[in-house]
Design a protein around this motif. Structure first.
Motif, PDB file in Angstrom:
ATOM      1  N   LYS A   1      -6.600  -3.570  -4.120  1.00  0.00           N
ATOM      2  CA  LYS A   1      -6.939  -2.178  -3.894  1.00  0.00           C
ATOM      3  C   LYS A   1      -8.436  -2.057  -4.122  1.00  0.00           C
ATOM      4  O   LYS A   1      -8.946  -2.462  -5.150  1.00  0.00           O
ATOM      5  CB  LYS A   1      -6.167  -1.324  -4.879  1.00  0.00           C
ATOM      6  N   GLU A   2      -9.131  -1.527  -3.144  1.00  0.00           N
ATOM      7  CA  GLU A   2     -10.564  -1.350  -3.331  1.00  0.00           C
ATOM      8  C   GLU A   2     -10.764  -0.064  -4.115  1.00  0.00           C
ATOM      9  O   GLU A   2     -10.011   0.876  -3.986  1.00  0.00           O
ATOM     10  CB  GLU A   2     -11.246  -1.264  -1.966  1.00  0.00           C
ATOM     11  N   HIS A   3     -11.772  -0.057  -4.955  1.00  0.00           N
ATOM     12  CA  HIS A   3     -11.960   1.173  -5.727  1.00  0.00           C
ATOM     13  C   HIS A   3     -13.400   1.408  -6.069  1.00  0.00           C
ATOM     14  O   HIS A   3     -14.273   0.656  -5.741  1.00  0.00           O
ATOM     15  CB  HIS A   3     -11.119   1.160  -6.989  1.00  0.00           C
TER      16      HIS A   3
ATOM     17  N   LEU B   1       0.830  -1.201   0.000  1.00  0.00           N
ATOM     18  CA  LEU B   1       0.000   0.000   0.000  1.00  0.00           C
ATOM     19  C   LEU B   1       0.870   1.258   0.000  1.00  0.00           C
ATOM     20  O   LEU B   1       0.541   2.253  -0.649  1.00  0.00           O
ATOM     21  CB  LEU B   1      -0.908  -0.022   1.238  1.00  0.00           C
TER      22      LEU B   1
END
Ligand SMILES: Nc1ncnc2c1ncn2[C@@H]1O[C@H](COP(=O)(O)OP(=O)(O)OP(=O)(O)O)[C@@H](O)[C@H]1O
Ligand SMILES: [Mg+2]
Lengths: 306, 511
Positions: free
Chosen positions: A304-306, A175
């Motif tokens: 990765k959340e998006h 991250l």
């Protein structure tokens, strides 16, 4: 006196010969693991590379073509691993095992189809092999030197270059790498490709340098020993190299001790000596190395959340 | 109008963002003037972090426009944001623990394929920044060995080293001690004076009033108000945030103490390396009272909660909890403690309070999963758990009311409310609470504190650990101060004030 000296030198030369593929594999695996991608598939990559090296050398008559084919074969598997684990965030261990199984099967099937010798390639000789450079008896072919150089190279890349810094970072906190504006995937792909390069060289060494042809399952677990060496060396190139040498020495002595009766003990169980690297690794993993030294994000796909 | 736009360092127009069915940001528009400090306040889940993550390129907006220095820009990734001079200090730090400060500083801006040059340059630059802003850190220290305050300084330095002209901070003080917070605010003022534009997200109105020039209020994904800081006050802001009147005073009745429910006698804890974490701790918590433990974080409070809740056995001394004796020879596990009626709301909610990947409904019964009505004959009753969770969410105002959402997708404050709800709803005899309102918005703080007092009045023995003095002062009937693993003082709530507690917390005075 003279005799002891010869014996020592011979054992050392044998150690180096046995350790070479381990060192190459370990350095390759190190790049991958440092980036957070566990590579259980070292074994499969090496096996596939060994097969294509021997097959190509025997068909073209050129050892160098064999080396090229080996690298190519290992890279294809490396990309497959990357595609499964980086792009599709699959389980890294499962993907690695799948690659091992694939390589085991494919080398035998292709070998049987192309050469019809029960999975073996035709014996190689002359320019089809990588031959010793200085000392014919020691078997010091070019890949032995490449392996020796790969250690300072890996150390230098990991410790002293921008790529190395990012590699270490992405294996710990992906991250943070993302937030710094660096692509996590591209970084990991490069690591996996580097790993493929070294595994390819290791495979080529097995079939066209150390031996004169490919035989089925010729890697015999050396990919796993290399993994053990990485763990043993706490994910650092020089100690991992030391571990490879130690494992090589064990193997070399095991061969020497085969059938020898020692006073008081009787015949030395060679299997025990051969099992030592694994036992030591288990032992170390169980108590002596905290989990903390492994790259923290190893085995964890980056989502990765998006 | 054109004039105004040119003055804005950041302008957001009609930003919209949904996560599945959660509409996190709804057509938010705002302007941040160059060289100013702008505060963003709002309840938990109001969309503050989401909006800033969009500005920083971590999330893509579904709709809307971003203008930097008056020019429309595309923020596809943090790389774009960094390129436009934006730096962000995240709610959770983005540092590599095993790296040195210098290595962390240059990550992503190494200045060449080889590290040596970049490291040397960063070292010089660091010395300059340290002088200019008073941001001193040891460049060769490993980040893991730094205090939280120092780690945050590294994050700020990272942003400054990249020459950022816009600095976004997301709840920077949530993890800081009061002293560290004061230093931070000072640094922000210095930055503003040197022309840096600062955006500060915080739940602490004191900080907003102390440093910002302008405040933007968000509620349920929308920007609902904007105020010049000089023209507003805490009451006004709180009401804008919550949409109703907020009362800061708790007007609680005096405690009616019953019998002792939890007692510790000469408790000590020594870790594997021989470090004494708890030293001769004796305390009592009676039914119907709230005992507050004040102290700068890292003085043994975390360990005390772990020992009292049965997570770690003490190495010396004993605990008596609801009639059960616990000592080194008779350890207890957290499940047994729970059965005895000791509930625990851990300080570290993400690691000990919930499993991020679990659904909210699963989180709402974690630790109680083997009891009726959630489980019959070894089988979980999903619908019953869902109904129970929905009920808890209603009672404790957890937003969104979505039992089927992953726990990690709730904002921090709402995770906290869910955990509190889980523990308090069982009417425990003893309630241990670590940092009850860390990262929680004003409306929720008011609510949580009232609930704690309600529990107390219902006869529960409550032990609250908090680094917020103001919280201890407003909640506790009796205050214990910890320093260096020891209890260095006890004060009745009526007789305590911040100055005196502050001195004791610093180890300067014993009562
Ligand atoms: N990755 C995600 N997936 C689904 N929902 C999300 C995600 N991230 C945030 N949300 C939801 O979006 C809303 C806004 O969340 P956000 O984190 O922006 O709130 P916040 O204002 O920063 O709150 P807090 O003060 O608690 O930090 C919340 O309802 C939250 O549950
Ligand atoms: Mg937030």
């Amino acid at each position: 006196m003279e005799e002891t000296l010869t014996l020592v030198i011979a054992t050392l030369a044998a150690t180096l010969r046995v350790a070479t593929p381990l060192v190459l594999c370990a350095m390759g695996g190190l790049f991958s693991e440092k980036s957070g991608i566990i590579d259980v598939g070292l074994e499969g990559k090496m096996l596939m590379a060994a097969f294509f090296a021997a097959a190509t050398a025997s068909l073209t008559g050129s050892a160098w073509a064999g080396v090229g084919a080996a690298i190519l074969a290992a890279e294809v598997l490396a990309l497959l691993h990357g595609f499964a684990c980086i792009t599709h965030r699959g389980n890294q261990v499962v993907s690695g095992i799948a690659i091992n199984i694939l390589a085991m099967g494919l080398t035998v099937v292709l070998g049987a189809a192309w050469f019809g010798r029960g999975g073996q390639t035709p014996p190689l000789a002359g320019t089809e092999r990588l031959n010793p450079i200085f000392f014919p008896v020691a078997g010091d072919n070019i890949l032995v030197y490449v392996a020796l150089l790969s250690v300072p190279f890996a150390w230098w890349v990991i410790d002293r270059t921008r790529f190395g810094l990012r590699l270490r970072a992405v294996g710990e906190v992906p991250l943070a790498v993302d937030a710094a504006g660096i692509s996590v995937s591209w970084l990991r792909y490069r690591a996996v490709l580097l790993c493929g390069l070294f595994a390819g060289l290791a495979g080529a060494y097995l079939s066209i340098a150390q031996n004169a042809g490919f035989s089925r399952d010729m890697t015999a677990g050396q990919g796993f020993i290399a993994l053990a060496a990485i763990i043993f060396g706490r994910w650092r190139p020089v100690p991992a190299f030391g571990a490879c040498l130690a494992f090589g020495l064990l193997d070399a002595t095991a061969i020497r001790l085969q059938g020898v009766k020692l006073p008081g003990i009787g015949e030395v169980p060679v299997q025990l000596i051969q099992a030592l690297p694994y036992l030591l690794t288990l032992f170390l993993l169980a108590g002596f190395i905290g989990r903390t030294v492994a790259p923290k994000a190893a085995g964890v796909p980056y989502e990765k959340e998006h | 109008m054109q004039e105004l736009t040119a003055d804005a360092a950041i302008e957001l127009r009609g930003i919209d963002k949904s996560f599945g069915s959660v509409h996190a940001v709804r057509g938010a528009s705002l302007r941040v003037e160059r060289g100013s400090i702008t505060g963003i306040v709002g309840e938990n889940g109001a969309g503050k972090s989401t909006l800033m993550s969009i500005l920083y390129g971590l999330y893509r907006a579904d709709a809307g426009e971003i203008l930097i220095e008056g020019r429309p820009v595309e923020m596809a990734s943090p790389r774009d944001a960094i390129g436009h001079g934006i730096g962000m200090v995240h709610q959770h730090f983005m540092l590599v623990d095993s790296f040195t400060v210098l290595e962390n500083l240059i990550l992503g801006a190494e200045g060449g394929a080889l590290l040596a040059g970049g490291l040397a340059a960063a070292r010089t630059e660091l010395a300059r920044l340290a002088g200019e802003y008073g941001l001193a850190v040891d460049p060769d220290a490993r980040v893991a060995d730094l205090s939280v305050g120092e780690q945050q300084r590294v994050e700020i330095l990272k942003v400054l080293l990249r020459g950022a002209r816009i600095l976004i901070l997301d709840e920077p003080s949530a993890v800081l001690t009061p002293q560290e917070t004061d230093r931070l605010l000072q640094i922000l003022r210095l930055l503003r004076d040197r022309g840096v534009t600062v955006v500060l997200i915080t739940h602490k109105l004191r900080e907003i009033l102390a440093v910002t020039d302008k405040v933007i209020v968000m509620r349920r994904g929308e920007v609902v108000a904007e105020r010049r800081t000089a023209e507003t006050d805490a009451q006004d802001l709180a009401e804008l945030m919550v949409g109703r009147t907020v009362r800061f005073d708790l007007d609680k009745a005096p405690a009616r103490e019953g019998e002792t429910m939890l007692a510790a006698r000469h408790l000590s804890l020594v870790d594997g390396r021989g470090v004494r974490l708890l030293d001769d701790i004796s305390l009592e918590v009676r039914a119907g009272e709230i005992v507050g433990i004040a102290g700068v974080s890292g003085n043994g409070q975390t360990e005390l909660l772990q020992v009292l809740s049965g997570i770690r056995p003490p190495t010396g001394g004993e605990i008596e909890a609801c009639g059960r004796r616990v000592d080194a020879a008779h350890p207890v596990d957290p499940a047994e403690m729970r059965d005895l009626g000791v509930a625990h709301v851990p300080e570290d909610r993400l690691r000990q309070g919930l499993v991020p990947a679990f659904l909210a409904s699963e989180t709402s019964i974690l630790g109680y999963q083997d009891r009726e009505p959630f489980c019959h004959n070894y089988l979980m009753d999903g619908p019953a758990v869902g109904r129970y969770c929905a009920d808890l969410m209603e009672r404790f105002d957890v937003r969104p009311r979505a039992p089927g959402l992953r726990s990690s997708n709730f904002s921090g404050g709402n995770q906290q409310k869910l955990i509190l709800a889980r523990e308090m709803a069982r009417n425990p005899k003893v309630l241990l609470v670590g940092q009850p309102t860390r990262g929680v918005d004003i409306g929720a703080i008011e609510f949580i504190r009232r609930e704690l007092i309600k529990s107390r009045d219902a006869g529960c023995a409550v032990l609250v650990v908090s680094v917020e003095l103001e919280e201890i002062l407003s909640l506790a009937d009796r205050i214990l101060v910890m320093f260096g693993g020891r209890i260095v003082g006890e004060v009745a709530a009526g007789e305590a004030d911040e100055r005196m507690l502050g001195l004791m917390m610093a180890g300067a005075r014993a009562a």
